[in-house]
Design a protein around this motif. Structure first.
Motif, mmCIF file in Angstrom:
data_model
loop_
_atom_site.group_PDB
_atom_site.id
_atom_site.type_symbol
_atom_site.label_atom_id
_atom_site.label_comp_id
_atom_site.label_asym_id
_atom_site.label_seq_id
_atom_site.Cartn_x
_atom_site.Cartn_y
_atom_site.Cartn_z
ATOM 1 N N ARG A 1 28.853 78.751 20.540
ATOM 2 C CA ARG A 1 28.128 80.033 20.474
ATOM 3 C C ARG A 1 26.907 80.048 21.384
ATOM 4 N N ASN B 1 26.979 83.116 15.249
ATOM 5 C CA ASN B 1 28.164 83.971 15.355
ATOM 6 C C ASN B 1 27.767 85.429 15.140
ATOM 7 N N THR C 1 25.575 86.545 18.361
ATOM 8 C CA THR C 1 26.219 86.628 19.674
ATOM 9 C C THR C 1 27.440 87.541 19.691
ATOM 10 N N THR C 2 28.085 87.748 18.548
ATOM 11 C CA THR C 2 29.289 88.583 18.578
ATOM 12 C C THR C 2 29.120 89.860 17.754
#
Lengths: 512, 98
Positions: A399, A457, A460-461
């Motif tokens: 990540r 997670n 970043t997403t």
């Protein structure tokens, strides 16, 4: 070798466990994670968090890709069709410039960007069966030795503990740590025995041709090609060196569906694409059955007529059934979770075996000034909490690294692996340098890394738990985040418990 | 003490190496017998025998550590190895190789 059979088995159990326990733990840990390897793929490669549409793409859609591969000098082009747990097409071929692997969007068929990670199916899963050591098959052989050792441990363990039935119900949590560890070792051992025996034996049977090559080499006079053809039905014919167009791929897929009573193909392969003697091979899916069946159709590529239809013979089918028990490629979520849980039970079994060995010798070794306990202490810590921390670092690195990261010529995917191996090595060093604190500190590291992975997670997403738990498309991501948080909680509780336990005089003296 | 470590090394070699050779020999012999007598097609015989090989090896490993006499262990392993491999190769020759 000892006076009685039981004493011999005790000796064998102890030494096999101490020498190979670390390797066994690594294999069990990675095997347990491999149960969810494709879910880990979704977590680590966010561009593949997709849903398979109800209608699959027409096979003709891949004609330009096959022609491009042929132009690049590929002698074999393969595409694996998407399924629920792996919602992308996987296209691969070997061109003049090397091996090409691409993931394609299930809706448009367009190539997705390189994920820059080997993730679950290409790092964790192969680590489980080959330790990612490919030179001379060393990794396979080490795993094979560990597999045989696990069978030996299962049988010798049963011989040592004759009171199996009683021990099934014995867990004296209020007793001394040593007694408690042995009870936990026995309970996990007895509870998991059928699974552990089956999983080790089936794992060995999958690679029978590597582990016992002489058994096929003798009757087949060493001709692998012949053995593969008779066993797995590998059909091949020489190149005609004459160009010819490919007949309708959709017709061939439709014919395959008709012959398999409507069941879907699993993959499609074109050998010698563009040639007049090209062959289109279509394999049957086994997502609804345990047996990883080898049912293959071979079509003459220029005309589209069926050349050969292969189905495995009974004993080979039995081998594929045993392999299927190990691989669980079939769709069954309840069983998948049971495999995961029993895998973890195996990890606990191995770890408590080590702890019992250590606790029952600590006093004596300290008095006699022997180094055995401190060496095995470090080995245990690095093998147990170390590999868990290394795996979590692999997730965190995934990540954090930018898509175009390179260090010393190594690309992103390699850097992730380096993070794993370096952290793992560091945990051994840490364990031998700070033996009295290592368990506690590594437990805290695990808790911190697991939480960091979940937070990263989300950042970043954008697929944080609040979103992933509500969206069926993100089931795998939400599930992994939840497991990471549960793992973090268990690690933190363990660290606290170890921190505030009653001081052990022997331990204190040992590290004084 | 020195002699005892030597005996353990010898036993490990006999159990792991010798046991493997005998297990492979017994499995090869099983495959050849099943195939030569027409009991099973060749690939079927090979797969069945290969799966049994792991069970043979497991039994041999356990026995190798339970057997008290190192001499008897080694001589039995050598005898079983020679007989199984000899019979397997001999039978294959008899039916004319592949």
């Amino acid at each position: 070798m000892e006076p009685t059979f039981r004493a011999s088995m005790n000796w064998l159990h102890t030494w096999t466990g101490v020498v190979l326990g670390g390797l066994l733990f690594a294999i069990f840990w990675m095997g347990t994670l491999s149960v969810f390897d494709r879910e880990i793929d979704r977590w680590m490669a966010p561009a593949t968090r997709l849903v398979v549409p109800d209608d699959s793409l027409p096979a003709e859609k891949f004609r330009p890709a096959i022609e491009a591969a042929a132009a690049a000098g590929a002698t074999m082009w393969t595409i694996v069709f998407p399924e629920e747990r792996q919602p992308v097409y996987r296209e691969n071929y070997r061109s003049k410039d090397g091996f090409v692997l691409r993931f394609l969007d299930p809706v448009t068929g367009a190539a997705l960007p390189d994920p820059g990670t080997l993730a679950g199916t290409r790092f964790i899963f192969p680590f489980h069966y080959s330790l990612n050591l490919r030179v001379w098959d060393i990794g396979y052989w080490l795993v094979g030795i560990a597999g045989m050792a696990m069978l030996v441990l299962c049988v010798s363990g049963v011989v040592i503990h004759r009171k199996i039935f009683t021990e099934f119900f014995t867990f004296r949590a209020e007793k001394k740590p040593r007694r408690l560890i042995l009870d936990l070792h026995n309970v996990t051992g007895v509870l998991g025995l059928p699974f552990h025996f089956m999983i080790s034996l089936s794992g060995l049977i999958i690679f029978f041709s590597i582990y016992f090559p002489s058994v096929w080499q003798l009757p087949f006079d060493g001709k692998r090609e012949l053995f593969n053809r008779e066993t797995w039905g590998n059909y091949s014919r020489p190149k005609a060196d004459q160009a010819a167009p490919l007949a309708s791929l959709d017709d061939m897929v439709a014919e395959a569906r008709r012959l398999w009573a409507g069941e879907e193909p699993f993959y499609m392969r074109v050998t010698n694409p563009g040639d007049a003697a090209a062959v289109v091979q279509i394999g049957r899916s086994y997502r609804d059955v345990v047996t990883m069946r080898v049912e293959t159709l071979f079509f003459d590529a220029p005309s589209g007529t069926l050349l050969s239809r292969f189905e495995t013979a009974p004993v080979v089918t039995a081998q594929r059934f045993i392999s299927g028990l190990h691989f669980i490629q079939f769709q069954h979520w309840t069983l998948r979770w049971i495999y995961f849980a029993l895998g973890l039970v195996g990890c606990v079994l191995i770890a408590t075996g080590y702890l019992f060995w250590l606790e029952s010798r600590r006093r004596k070794h300290t008095q006699l000034g022997l180094r055995g306990v401190s060496i095995v202490d470090g080995l245990t810590i690095g093998s147990v909490t170390g590999i868990i921390a290394a795996t979590l670092s692999f997730f965190v690195a995934n990540r954090l690294l930018p898509a175009d990261a390179t260090v010393l010529g190594a690309g992103r995917a390699s850097l992730e692996m380096w993070v794993f191996y370096l952290v793992w090595l560091a945990t051994f060093a840490h364990a031998w340098m700070r033996p009295h604190r290592a368990w506690i500190e590594q437990c805290w590291a695990i808790a911190a890394l697991a939480v960091a992975a979940v937070v990263l997670n989300g950042i970043t997403t954008g697929d944080h738990l609040g979103r992933s738990l509500l969206d069926s498309r993100l089931q795998a991501v939400g599930g992994m985040d939840l497991l990471l948080l549960i793992g973090a909680a268990v690690a933190a509780l363990t660290a606290l418990k170890l921190e505030y336990r009653k001081p052990d005089p022997v331990r204190a003296r040992q590290h004084a | 003490m020195r002699q005892q470590s030597l005996r353990i090394v010898l036993r490990l070699l006999a159990a792991i190496g010798g046991g493997y050779a005998v297990a492979a020999g017994l499995a090869a012999l099983t495959a050849v017998i099943l195939f030569v007598t027409g009991g099973l097609p060749r690939s079927e015989a090979v797969i069945l025998a290969s799966m049994l090989a792991f069970i043979f090896y497991l039994a041999l490993l356990l026995w190798a550590f339970a057997e008290r006499s190192l001499l008897r262990l080694c001589s039995m392993l050598v005898a079983a190895g020679v007989v199984s491999w000899g019979a397997a190769i001999g039978l294959m020759r008899l039916v004319g190789g592949s």
